[in-house]
Design a protein around this motif. Sequence first.
Motif, short mmCIF file in Angstrom:
data_model
loop_
_atom_site.label_atom_id
_atom_site.label_comp_id
_atom_site.label_asym_id
_atom_site.label_seq_id
_atom_site.Cartn_x
_atom_site.Cartn_y
_atom_site.Cartn_z
N LYS B 55 41.04 21.81 21.92
CA LYS B 55 41.76 21.79 20.69
C LYS B 55 43.14 22.42 21.07
O LYS B 55 44.21 22.09 20.61
N TYR B 56 43.22 23.48 21.85
CA TYR B 56 44.38 24.29 22.24
C TYR B 56 45.09 23.82 23.71
O TYR B 56 46.19 24.05 23.85
N GLY B 57 44.01 23.76 24.34
CA GLY B 57 44.54 23.73 25.75
C GLY B 57 44.77 22.13 26.48
O GLY B 57 44.90 22.04 27.34
N GLY B 106 36.20 31.98 16.91
CA GLY B 106 35.68 31.73 18.40
C GLY B 106 35.86 32.74 19.46
O GLY B 106 34.94 32.85 19.87
N LEU B 107 36.97 33.19 19.70
CA LEU B 107 37.16 34.06 20.89
C LEU B 107 36.43 35.53 20.40
O LEU B 107 35.63 35.87 21.41
N PRO B 108 36.66 36.03 19.17
CA PRO B 108 36.01 37.47 19.22
C PRO B 108 34.48 37.24 19.22
O PRO B 108 33.71 38.15 19.62
N GLY B 109 34.17 36.29 18.66
CA GLY B 109 32.54 35.97 18.25
C GLY B 109 32.12 35.68 19.77
O GLY B 109 30.87 36.18 20.10
#
Lengths: 134, 137, 288
Positions: B55-57, B106-109
């Motif tokens: 999605k972002y990269g 997403g990241l912290p999870g």
Amino acid sequence: MERIPILRMGKFLLVTIQIDLYDRLATNLEADLVQMVNKTGARGVLIDISALSIVDSFMGRILGNIGSMSKIMDAETVVVGMQPAVAITLIELGLELKGVHTALNVEKGMELLKTRIDAEDEEIIEEEDEAGTE
Amino acid sequence: MKLVLNKDVMSIEKEQDVVPFRNRVKEYAVKIGMSLVNQTKLITAASELVRNMLKYGGGGVTIIEVISQGRDNGIRLVFQDKGPGIKDISLAMKDGYSSGKSLGIGLPGAKRLVNEFDIKSTLGEGTTVSIIKWKNG
Amino acid sequence: MKTDIAKLLQKKKKQLLESWMTKQLSDAMLREDLMSNEELREQSNEFLDELLKAVATNHVEDINAPAYEQVKEVLSGISISRAKQGFSPRETGIYVFSLKEAIQQVLKEEISDDIQLLYQTTLSFNKLLDSLGVVTFETYIKGREEVIMRQTDEITEISTPVIQVWEGILALPIIGTLDSARTQVVMENLLQEIVETGSTIAILDISGVPAVDSLVAQHLIKTVAATRLMGAECIISGIRPEIAQTVVHLGIDLSNIVTKSSLASALKYAFGMLKLEVKKNHKEKTTE
Ligand SMILES: Nc1ncnc2c1ncn2[C@@H]1O[C@H](COP(=O)(O)OP(=O)(O)OP(=O)(O)O)[C@@H](O)[C@H]1O
Ligand SMILES: [Mg+2]
């Protein structure tokens, strides 16, 4: 295009997810379900995820969306059959699945939907009765 | 010291690559005898990270490794993209922060689901996230 | 020169084994209940074989030489199995150290005419056997650790029983501290049992938990949340006054959770949820 089948059972819609979905399939399901609720005037949506080995934030959001969208159209959503490992993981991930009810299996999910809908209908009848006596 | 026992590289370019990638991770986790709950945690974390990468990269490369340390075995996954990078990593790691109108978990999870989590990002060059889940961790 | 010594020891192997066995058997603490003499002899024979093979390759002092791989493996195997069988460190140590004495004895008898050589060789063998002693202890401890780990697992299993108290109702009394590893086991057992029995209510009784701090509360909240995701309800019972106090003082919010002071009242509540009623039987006694 591949799609997840939606079954109509009286006032309810039943979806059984049998494979791990890639994103497009999940987004399609969301759109299709909302359409179906509208078309059939269904009062309840039952989603069986017992075959899903993971639910990530994307899938979780789709489930939540289905719940919230159906709610606006006066239908309740029940997600049934979540695997224990999936439940434990979702909690750790930080996802709550707000907006949907949960039940152990399809049978219990049906019961839940019935009691909720009956309760709502009774309220309406009572209100009507009161209106009539005045 | 961590020894690499096995290494596999998969490139992720479109969302249809996500499910095969998850299946590959699962194969390795099963092979080393990881418990079902730990498998599920690892694959869920992997799913989050691979999704961010898409999605972002703009897609990227994943590395799947079976590693061992002492008497513990585990799986290491690396997600490498050449996207825009992350300006403020500590902000991106916060629960609820999302630049994409999403839940921002997403990241912290993913970090909560694994035993080791490492993220490096350079603006304009890309992002690399590396995670480890031990068999009994 | 070293090969000569190796040959010499090979020739004297039988005597060496006998003397080693005698030394092992003469130890007053020998555990014949754990291992028979025949077994011990066989084990010692195998080890001696490997050791002499390795010594013949000319590396007497360096146990890291490839020639010693097999020796170390056999020795590790012996030490680990001894740890698991319940041998003491002393018993395990004597195994290697008594071999040292036996070798010294043979050397002394066989090369008494060359003091220089005797001294050198004895020194080398001492060093070798000391290193092997270290290997023994390392692996012995590893073996003990494995035993402890297995026991810890067993205790966690045992201490988190899930009981079906009624059709559709599970109870899980927690005794002892609730740390994150334990919570994991509790959650897994509970959720698995919910699926297997199709129960819709679970009662988590914490009267046996000594203290509830914010971490324990976090674990409880997670367990309740996971249960709800599965479609079941989770009641927490056994909240003692002290626990209620700390929970409030710490500012922990349990308002989303059904809590009851005792298992009995939780059960009553569960019956209510399932629309069940418990009634006293008022029927007159007819036997009079
Ligand atoms: N590989 C990446 N490259 C560039 N930016 C990224 C990358 N991964 C994450 N980010 C940034 O970090 C933010 C937080 O990521 P995170 O996965 O926690 O949330 P999200 O993807 O926005 O939402 P969710 O994962 O809950 O759907 C993202 O919104 C994005 O701005
Ligand atoms: Mg994300």
